[in-house]
Design a protein around this motif. Structure first.
Motif, short mmCIF file in Angstrom:
data_model
loop_
_atom_site.label_atom_id
_atom_site.label_comp_id
_atom_site.label_asym_id
_atom_site.label_seq_id
_atom_site.Cartn_x
_atom_site.Cartn_y
_atom_site.Cartn_z
N SER A 1 0.82 -1.20 0.00
CA SER A 1 0.00 0.00 0.00
C SER A 1 0.86 1.25 0.00
N CYS A 2 0.31 2.31 -0.55
CA CYS A 2 0.92 3.65 -0.52
C CYS A 2 -0.23 4.63 -0.61
N ALA A 3 -0.56 5.27 0.51
CA ALA A 3 -1.76 6.10 0.58
C ALA A 3 -1.75 7.22 -0.44
N LYS A 4 -0.62 7.89 -0.60
CA LYS A 4 -0.58 9.02 -1.53
C LYS A 4 -0.82 8.58 -2.96
N TYR A 5 -0.35 7.39 -3.31
CA TYR A 5 -0.54 6.91 -4.67
C TYR A 5 -1.99 6.48 -4.90
N ALA A 6 -2.57 5.77 -3.96
CA ALA A 6 -3.85 5.12 -4.20
C ALA A 6 -5.06 5.93 -3.76
N ASN A 7 -4.91 6.76 -2.71
CA ASN A 7 -6.07 7.41 -2.11
C ASN A 7 -6.16 8.88 -2.49
N PRO A 8 -7.33 9.34 -2.94
CA PRO A 8 -7.48 10.77 -3.25
C PRO A 8 -7.19 11.63 -2.03
N SER A 9 -6.49 12.72 -2.25
CA SER A 9 -6.16 13.64 -1.17
C SER A 9 -7.40 14.42 -0.75
N SER A 10 -7.52 14.69 0.54
CA SER A 10 -8.63 15.50 1.03
C SER A 10 -8.49 16.95 0.59
N ILE A 11 -7.28 17.34 0.16
CA ILE A 11 -7.03 18.71 -0.28
C ILE A 11 -7.38 18.88 -1.76
N THR A 12 -6.97 17.94 -2.58
CA THR A 12 -7.14 18.08 -4.03
C THR A 12 -8.21 17.15 -4.62
N ASN A 13 -8.60 16.12 -3.86
CA ASN A 13 -9.53 15.09 -4.33
C ASN A 13 -8.93 14.21 -5.43
N PHE A 14 -7.62 14.26 -5.58
CA PHE A 14 -6.95 13.42 -6.56
C PHE A 14 -5.81 12.67 -5.87
N SER A 15 -5.53 11.47 -6.37
CA SER A 15 -4.39 10.69 -5.89
C SER A 15 -3.25 10.81 -6.88
N TRP A 16 -2.07 10.36 -6.48
CA TRP A 16 -0.94 10.29 -7.41
C TRP A 16 -1.34 9.45 -8.63
N LYS A 17 -2.01 8.35 -8.38
CA LYS A 17 -2.40 7.45 -9.47
C LYS A 17 -3.28 8.16 -10.48
N ASP A 18 -4.26 8.91 -10.00
CA ASP A 18 -5.19 9.60 -10.89
C ASP A 18 -4.44 10.51 -11.86
N VAL A 19 -3.57 11.36 -11.33
CA VAL A 19 -2.93 12.38 -12.15
C VAL A 19 -1.80 11.78 -12.99
N LEU A 20 -1.07 10.83 -12.43
CA LEU A 20 -0.01 10.17 -13.20
C LEU A 20 -0.61 9.43 -14.39
N HIS A 21 -1.74 8.79 -14.18
CA HIS A 21 -2.41 8.02 -15.23
C HIS A 21 -2.89 8.94 -16.36
N VAL A 22 -3.57 10.01 -16.02
CA VAL A 22 -4.15 10.89 -17.03
C VAL A 22 -3.14 11.88 -17.58
N GLY A 23 -2.29 12.41 -16.68
CA GLY A 23 -1.44 13.52 -17.06
C GLY A 23 -0.18 13.15 -17.82
N SER A 24 0.24 11.89 -17.74
CA SER A 24 1.51 11.55 -18.38
C SER A 24 1.46 10.32 -19.26
N ILE A 25 0.47 9.47 -19.08
CA ILE A 25 0.45 8.21 -19.82
C ILE A 25 -0.50 8.25 -21.00
N HIS A 26 -1.66 8.83 -20.81
CA HIS A 26 -2.69 8.77 -21.83
C HIS A 26 -3.00 10.15 -22.41
N LEU A 27 -3.35 10.17 -23.67
CA LEU A 27 -3.74 11.41 -24.32
C LEU A 27 -5.21 11.68 -24.02
N LYS A 28 -5.42 12.53 -23.04
CA LYS A 28 -6.77 12.90 -22.64
C LYS A 28 -6.82 14.42 -22.44
N ASP A 29 -7.99 14.91 -22.13
CA ASP A 29 -8.16 16.34 -21.93
C ASP A 29 -7.35 16.79 -20.72
#
Length: 223
Positions: free
Chosen positions: A107-135
């Motif tokens: 487990s790694c909380a920052k990677y898997a769990n959305p932050s209470s500050i941003t509502n996004f996890s590392w996984k969310d942004v890493l997946h969309v922002g660097s791997i896939h061509l999305k909006d």
């Protein structure tokens, strides 16, 4: 191995089963000679993170030399691969739990769990922002390893430190299961990977001389 039986604990099939059928410690954890898959991922991840930090500190800003971007992309791809192996439960890749006989995925909380500050996890942004061509019109910040808010392109070192934490938990689980040899190999992987990253830092000043020597040889322009 019975071909009708799947040994994957996450509903997978061929990916885990084929890896288990051909598993040897060296194939995954060797840190010298023909190195293992996990060592390769960890070592080049740490080297790329160190390179990104060096280029950020140097601020060379030479046209045609986007080395920070190359290093950043390498970190993102290798970090995501390792996070998925150690933490993920998807069906299309190997799992550390299955391959190494752990009690569970790590487990790694920052990677898997959305932050209470941003509502996004590392996984969310890493997946969309660097791997896939999305909006990407509305980029979000991430909570860094130290708790500060950062843009994705400032996260290479944070991801590397997160992987090292997960790797430490991997070592702990191997030791707890009594896998003494695998535990020793995992420790050696971590130590050697950090040593390799240290070479990137220690030899940075030798690059100028190496470029000057290489400038007399024939170089190939591709495009």
């Amino acid at each position: 191995m019975n071909p009708t039986t799947s040994y994957c604990r996450h509903g997978g099939g061929n990916t885990c089963d084929l890896a288990i059928a051909s598993f040897t410690p060296n194939k995954w954890l060797a840190s010298t000679g023909q190195v293992g898959h996990l060592f390769d991922g960890l070592s080049y991840l740490l080297q790329a993170a160190q390179e990104w930090q060096l280029q950020t500190d140097l601020q060379l800003e030479v046209v045609g030399y986007p080395a920070p971007v190359y290093a950043m992309d390498s970190v993102f791809l290798r970090a995501r691969s390792l996070f998925e192996f150690f933490l993920g439960t998807g069906r299309n890749y190997c799992h550390a739990e299955c391959l190494f006989g752990l009690n569970s995925q790590l487990s790694c909380a920052k990677y898997a769990n959305p932050s209470s500050i941003t509502n996004f996890s590392w996984k969310d942004v890493l997946h969309v922002g660097s791997i896939h061509l999305k909006d990407r019109d509305n980029p979000v910040q991430l909570v860094g390893y130290d708790g500060t808010l950062k843009d994705l392109n400032q996260m290479p070192v944070d991801f590397a430190k997160g992987i090292l934490d997960v790797w430490g938990d991997f070592e702990t689980q191997l030791q707890a299961q009594g896998y003494t040899h695998l535990h020793s190999m995992a420790e050696a992987c971590r130590d050697k990977a950090k040593e390799d990253a240290g070479h990137v830092f220690d030899n940075v000043m030798r690059r100028a001389d190496a470029y000057r020597l290489a400038s007399t040889t024939k170089l190939t322009r591709l495009f």
